[in-house]
Motif scaffolding. Structure first.
Motif, PDB file in Angstrom:
ATOM      1  N   SER A   2       0.777  -1.076  -0.158  1.00 17.94           N
ATOM      2  CA  SER A   2       0.041  -0.093   0.020  1.00 17.94           C
ATOM      3  C   SER A   2       0.907   1.432  -0.138  1.00 17.94           C
ATOM      4  N   PRO A  44      -4.333  -2.289   9.829  1.00 18.83           N
ATOM      5  CA  PRO A  44      -3.716  -2.121   8.444  1.00 18.83           C
ATOM      6  C   PRO A  44      -3.380  -3.406   7.916  1.00 18.83           C
ATOM      7  N   GLY A  48       1.755  -3.098   5.508  1.00 18.37           N
ATOM      8  CA  GLY A  48       1.154  -1.754   5.633  1.00 18.37           C
ATOM      9  C   GLY A  48       1.348  -1.024   7.326  1.00 18.37           C
ATOM     10  N   LYS A  50      -0.471   2.172  10.145  1.00 16.70           N
ATOM     11  CA  LYS A  50      -1.779   3.117  10.226  1.00 16.70           C
ATOM     12  C   LYS A  50      -1.734   4.234   9.428  1.00 16.70           C
ATOM     13  N   ASP A  52      -1.877   3.993   6.151  1.00 16.11           N
ATOM     14  CA  ASP A  52      -2.617   3.622   5.180  1.00 16.11           C
ATOM     15  C   ASP A  52      -4.037   4.222   5.082  1.00 16.11           C
ATOM     16  N   ASP A  71      -0.795   0.594  14.405  1.00 17.84           N
ATOM     17  CA  ASP A  71       0.174  -0.222  13.945  1.00 17.84           C
ATOM     18  C   ASP A  71       0.330  -1.392  14.820  1.00 17.84           C
ATOM     19  N   HIS A 112      -8.024  -3.690   6.800  1.00 16.13           N
ATOM     20  CA  HIS A 112      -7.632  -3.816   5.639  1.00 16.13           C
ATOM     21  C   HIS A 112      -6.947  -5.052   5.226  1.00 16.13           C
ATOM     22  N   SER A 263      -6.417  -1.392  -2.345  1.00 13.56           N
ATOM     23  CA  SER A 263      -6.424  -0.375  -1.220  1.00 13.56           C
ATOM     24  C   SER A 263      -7.157   0.713  -1.581  1.00 13.56           C
TER      25      SER A 263
END
Length: 285
Positions: A2, A44, A48, A50, A52, A71, A112, A263
């Motif tokens: 991402s 995330p 990835g 946070k 994102d 995270d 995600h 994404s």
């Protein structure tokens, strides 16, 4: 991988350490003016962070919601151990339950990709802390065969280089199309994020993506929890028709974000934020 448009949080958000019963987690905590209509916890995906979700923070707070993007352990600015057992899905799900408690339950849970499967595991462990569940580009079971091969190659590279993240990063960038080598000037940020991921976390969670069983029927049995399946128009990690079918099995709201791929949160953040807030406003419609 991402590619968030920026790593600089908007004025509505603060970067801080969230203290939980399972340790500290780096988060972006975005708050609206006045009393929030609700709180959302955003997880995330693989590789990835946070960031994102960073382009969705302003529109979601403008809609009245507090948003906490996190995270997970071993991701970017959250430290993690070097033991693969520490990244077992049940451990990551327990982290999510602790994060939800720390921000103040009940929360709207959003995951995600890999984050969606961790979110699902958290709900199946204990659905009580959650108002709704949204899975963004996160499928019913393991990832597509082509993506399984990519994850296998990444894991082998990490092992062969004795987890030299810099060497693996250079290999990854060499495979990128020329037009993607410096998206919005963010190459340095993406490199820094990659280098701060714990390689053991990548190996452990990458394997999870290649062996995840179909738990849709278990999730569908959590009937009181409104569910939402989102994706872009195209997805090479879980084919879009398979996400359509998963939504049907879950009796979930289904949203396809125009102009987005795997994404939507970074490809089309305004449209994705609007779909999320609309679901939270009327989760049972």
């Amino acid at each position: 991988m991402s590619r968030p448009p920026t790593f600089t949080p908007p004025s509505c958000a603060r970067a801080l350490q969230l203290s939980t019963g399972r340790g500290h987690f780096a988060v972006l905590d975005a708050r609206p003016e006045g009393t929030p209509r609700g709180t959302a916890l955003l997880l995330p995906g693989f590789t990835g962070s946070k960031e994102d979700f960073i382009a969705m923070l302003e529109p979601l707070t403008a809609a009245g919601y507090r948003v906490v993007a996190v995270d997970g352990r071993g991701q970017y600015e959250t430290e993690g151990p070097d033991s693969q057992e520490a990244y077992a899905q049940k451990e990551l799900a327990a982290d999510v339950l602790a994060q939800a408690e720390a921000v103040g339950t009940p929360v709207h849970l959003v995951g995600h990709s890999l984050g969606g499967q961790i979110a699902r595991a958290a709900v199946l462990t204990d659905p009580a802390p959650f108002l709704t569940l949204t899975l963004i580009s996160s499928g019913a079971a393991r990832i597509a065969p082509s993506q399984q091969e990519r994850v296998r190659l990444l894991s082998e590279a990490l092992a062969l280089t004795h987890m030299d993240m810099e060497r693996v990063w250079e290999g990854i960038r060499a495979l990128d199309p020329p037009e993607e080598t410096d998206i919005n000037g963010a190459s340095a940020d993406l490199r820094r994020r990659w280098l701060r991921h714990n390689p053991t976390q990548l190996i452990a969670t990458g394997r999870q993506l290649t062996v995840e069983p179909d738990r849709v029927d278990e999730l569908a049995a959590v009937r009181r929890l409104p569910k939402h399946v989102m994706s872009g128009e195209r997805d090479d990690t879980w084919p879009v028709p398979s996400l359509d079918e998963m939504a049907r099995r879950l009796d979930a709201r289904r949203t396809v974000i125009e102009g987005a791929e795997h994404s939507p949160n970074t490809d089309q953040p305004l449209r994705t934020a609007a779909a999320l807030s609309a679901f939270w406003d009327r989760p049972r419609s």
